[in-house]
Design an enzyme around this catalytic site. Sequence first.
Site, PDB file in Angstrom:
ATOM      1  CG  HIS A  43     -70.795 -65.071  86.309  1.00 27.95           C
ATOM      2  ND1 HIS A  43     -71.383 -64.315  85.311  1.00 27.95           N
ATOM      3  CD2 HIS A  43     -70.139 -66.072  85.672  1.00 27.95           C
ATOM      4  CE1 HIS A  43     -71.097 -64.845  84.121  1.00 27.95           C
ATOM      5  NE2 HIS A  43     -70.335 -65.917  84.321  1.00 27.95           N
ATOM      6  CG  PHE A  44     -67.374 -62.273  92.427  1.00 29.38           C
ATOM      7  CD1 PHE A  44     -67.347 -63.650  92.365  1.00 29.38           C
ATOM      8  CD2 PHE A  44     -66.175 -61.597  92.636  1.00 29.38           C
ATOM      9  CE1 PHE A  44     -66.158 -64.367  92.502  1.00 29.38           C
ATOM     10  CE2 PHE A  44     -64.976 -62.302  92.780  1.00 29.38           C
ATOM     11  CZ  PHE A  44     -64.963 -63.681  92.722  1.00 29.38           C
ATOM     12  NE  ARG A  45     -74.568 -65.467  90.080  1.00 26.87           N
ATOM     13  CZ  ARG A  45     -74.664 -65.914  88.841  1.00 26.87           C
ATOM     14  NH1 ARG A  45     -74.723 -65.065  87.826  1.00 26.87           N
ATOM     15  NH2 ARG A  45     -74.707 -67.210  88.601  1.00 26.87           N
ATOM     16  CG  ASN A  65     -73.985 -62.382  83.693  1.00 28.10           C
ATOM     17  OD1 ASN A  65     -72.864 -62.177  84.153  1.00 28.10           O
ATOM     18  ND2 ASN A  65     -74.534 -63.586  83.695  1.00 28.10           N
ATOM     19  CE  LYS A 108     -69.652 -63.582  78.276  1.00 23.19           C
ATOM     20  NZ  LYS A 108     -69.837 -63.922  79.698  1.00 23.19           N
ATOM     21  CG  ASP A 148     -68.781 -69.810  83.608  1.00 23.33           C
ATOM     22  OD1 ASP A 148     -69.079 -68.646  83.936  1.00 23.33           O
ATOM     23  OD2 ASP A 148     -69.493 -70.513  82.877  1.00 23.33           O
ATOM     24  CG  HIS A 180     -77.484 -70.026  90.347  1.00 18.63           C
ATOM     25  ND1 HIS A 180     -78.029 -68.815  89.983  1.00 18.63           N
ATOM     26  CD2 HIS A 180     -76.763 -70.447  89.276  1.00 18.63           C
ATOM     27  CE1 HIS A 180     -77.670 -68.523  88.738  1.00 18.63           C
ATOM     28  NE2 HIS A 180     -76.891 -69.492  88.296  1.00 18.63           N
TER      29      HIS A 180
END
Length: 445
Positions: free
Chosen positions: A62-64, A94, A147, A303, A307
């Site tokens: 997840h590279f945001r 996401n 996904k 994964d 944060h």
Amino acid sequence: MECDLLIRGGICVTPGGTAQADIAVMSGRIASIGSFAAVKATEVFDADGLHVLPGVIDTQVHFREPGNIPKEDLESGSRAAVMGGVTAVFEMPNTNPPTTSCAAIEDKLARARGRMHCDYAFYVGATPENIGALGALEQAPAVAGVKAFLGSSTGSLLLNKEDDILAALKAGRRRMAVHSEDEARLRERQSLAVAGDPRTHPFWRDTESARISTERVLRLARQAGRRLHVLHVTSEEELPLLADARGIATVETTPQHLTLAAPECYERLGAYAQMNPPIRESRHRDALWRAVGEGLVDVIGSDHAPHTREEKERSYPDTPSGMPGVQTFVTIMLDHVSTGRLSLERFVDLTSTGPQRVFGIAGKGRIARGYDADFTIVDLKAQRRIENSWIASKCGWTPFDGMTTTGWPVCAIIRGRVVMRDGALTAGALGQPIRFVETLDSSSA
């Protein structure tokens, strides 16, 4: 014979076995494997005493970007990847806005161009609103597949109604990846997340939440005739279900779930150990290792889900789930190789050959003539202490801070270009889209 790059004298893990060999690279691909004393090369990498592995592929990061760039972006996340010896990644949908449309895919591709240090593919997120478009979206270039979040996690994506899940499964033909937790049970049990006590996280999101969801999605996948990939499997209870579904289902777990265990990780790390599905008790970790040994686990993905410290230091459960992992992925798993829990060949199967086989990646995942010249070169004897100061991710921390591991990546090579050597970047952002066999056209074959 002349070549662009000659990797000389390394111990190479190839489909034919593990043995010392030279590798000649031309135009970004493996030209030959053997002994080449007289070969002229533009660049020579002396791999004496090192192991040359196929480039490690991290199938869950997840590279945001877009939406949460202060936590991570495509440049910083991919820089962390190559610093840790990872040469390709699958990035999750996401984000904010989520990757659920053709325009969102094109936006990510535009953002990646000239900025990502490793090769890349992007997942499309399934929603009740885009089910009718999923069949076309999964065929777009550089898309790893669909996904579906069956239970709520970070972001807004959720596909939890049985009719919607079945419709999404029927909407396409490529293997669909799922985050498998039962949303109804998560909502029913939310009061079990005790304020200020992250140790209660695996009680709220319990093993039954995972088992119910996995049992249901396997049933629906059989009904739809659709291949399935169950991400970050965490519980002993899910494993018999998955073993009975080998015809349609493949299995992924993470270095965190193979390394950490409750309650110790929560007592030591607090909410920094919080992720979805949770880190569970040691019996689940032991069961996952048995599944690795028995061949039930097909792929390991980090994964990677960073944060900020500020967010993680709030009072649980007002804390986000997820932890960084792409940069520590290789050394954590090589440390398990050093202790004998995992063979080097099985490591390669889980991180290179397995992803290629499960997802139909074109031209990557093995050291073989004609394949992309992607290599993760490692020193199995090197010992180093993982420290937060080493982490390239914007979040600047790792749950493995202070852990000494044996086995470290010393070089990452992508399509014949050395991009990391001895802990330093050696090239600009050279990442390119990953190609998939099921979506190749005549121009890219």
